[in-house]
Design an enzyme around this catalytic site. Structure first.
Site, PDB file in Angstrom:
ATOM      1  N   LYS A   1      35.189  59.456  10.677  1.00 34.01           N
ATOM      2  CA  LYS A   1      35.790  58.269  11.289  1.00 34.01           C
ATOM      3  C   LYS A   1      37.293  58.257  11.044  1.00 34.01           C
ATOM      4  CE  LYS A   1      34.604  53.350  11.685  1.00 34.01           C
ATOM      5  NZ  LYS A   1      33.708  52.284  11.148  1.00 34.01           N
TER       6      LYS A   1
ATOM      7  N   GLU B   1      25.322  54.476  12.275  1.00 30.40           N
ATOM      8  CA  GLU B   1      26.449  54.683  11.366  1.00 30.40           C
ATOM      9  C   GLU B   1      25.988  54.508   9.922  1.00 30.40           C
ATOM     10  OE1 GLU B   1      30.966  52.853  10.638  1.00 30.40           O
ATOM     11  OE2 GLU B   1      29.538  51.765  11.888  1.00 30.40           O
TER      12      GLU B   1
ATOM     13  N   CYS C   1      31.641  53.506  15.866  1.00 30.87           N
ATOM     14  CA  CYS C   1      31.902  52.066  15.850  1.00 30.87           C
ATOM     15  C   CYS C   1      33.246  51.735  16.515  1.00 30.87           C
ATOM     16  CB  CYS C   1      31.795  51.542  14.425  1.00 30.87           C
ATOM     17  SG  CYS C   1      31.397  49.781  14.320  1.00 30.87           S
TER      18      CYS C   1
END
Length: 317
Positions: free
Chosen positions: A138, A47, A172
């Site tokens: 995200k 990430e 994540c």
């Protein structure tokens, strides 16, 4: 598309060239070359690898105020974030082509369609012909990440059909969103990439759960980073005095479709994790559980996913 049943993958656990996109691209290209030389067909990065996951930085913000120094830190972060497509993605795509591999990499992406002041935590997908296949932004930044990153929308939830299985990613703590995972399963994901900044033991449990739940291979990739990697001139550097030298211990790993660890988590160093995957193991694992097939109950549960781009709304600001 004809499938290659057995192939090698590479999970790259490395630290960013923090706040320096030029050096970050050079490091990325070098690591792709190294993994490609080992015949890895899917190469995964953490990430926010370019220009950084800014762990420990406050950007001068407390509730009710922001400091001028923190604004300068944000401008530096913005300056070193990238556009997609752009010169940085062309360089990464060239490396992917030379390696004849699919590459998934976490970047911080500048918004070029709207105000241009918003940054997104994004996973970029490159094909072996060097093309930028697409991106995933995200959906929900976690905690203080919301200060510096905007929210993605349903228009960037791709799963790509490749010779090595159906490839996609959630970033994540999106992987703690059950409906986001369900959307990936409904798309038939087989190679599930989980770029992360979470190095805790609980994350490994999450990786194994997703692999078993989705009956897929999971490639989890985190950074190994230290305090000394951060530039001295950033304003938040003075706040690091009480922080440990090891800022992120890593913990990258690879899990198989029954939830077993194929490659155990690696801690305390930069490393490239390799594994040979066999797509036949997915079919074997689905004998008793197929999350979007015979083990689903569409007569009871339905999932609706809005995949339209949400422009000029609160959701992408």
């Amino acid at each position: 598309m004809e499938k290659t049943k057995k192939f090698k993958v590479a999970v790259i656990q490395a630290g960013s060239e923090i706040m320096d996109k030029e050096k970050g691209v050079l490091k990325t290209v070098r690591l792709i070359e190294e993994a490609g030389a080992q015949d890895a067909k899917i190469i995964v990065f953490p990430e926010a690898f370019i220009p950084a996951y800014p762990r420990g930085m406050s950007f001068g913000a407390v509730v009710g105020s922001r400091s001028p120094e923190g604004r300068k830190d944000f401008r530096r972060y913005w300056d070193n974030s990238i556009t997609a497509p752009g010169p940085e993605t062309r360089a990464i795509g060239k490396a992917a082509k030379q390696a004849d591999a699919y590459v998934v990499i976490g970047v911080i992406e500048k918004d070029t369609a709207g105000s241009q002041g918003t940054l997104y935590c994004t996973a970029l997908f490159f094909g072996p012909a060097g093309e930028l296949l697409g991106k995933h932004r995200k959906l929900k930044p976690t905690g203080s990440e919301r200060l510096i990153w905007g929210q993605g929308d349903g228009s960037t939830l791709p799963v790509f059909d490749t010779p090595y299985g159906r490839l996609g990613a959630l970033i994540c703590w999106e992987n703690y969103m059950p409906l986001a995972r369900a959307a990936m399963y409904e798309k038939g994901i087989q190679i599930y990439v989980m770029p992360t900044a979470d190095a805790r033991d609980t994350w490994t449990a999450t990786v194994r759960h997703v692999a078993a739940e989705g009956r897929c291979f999971v490639l989890s990739c985190n950074q190994y980073s230290t305090k000394s990697m951060y530039p001295e001139e950033i304003a938040s550097r003075t706040e690091f005095k009480e922080l440990p030298e090891e800022m992120s211990r890593g913990g990258s790993c690879i899990a198989g479709p029954l939830g077993e660890l194929i490659v155990e988590p690696v801690y305390g160093e930069e490393a490239i994790l390799y594994a040979e995957l066999d797509l036949d193991q997915i079919v074997e694992s689905q004998f008793d559980f197929d999350v979007s097939g015979h083990y689903s109950r569409p007569d009871v549960f339905q999932l609706t996913v809005n995949e339209k781009e949400q422009t000029n709304t609160i959701w992408n600001k």
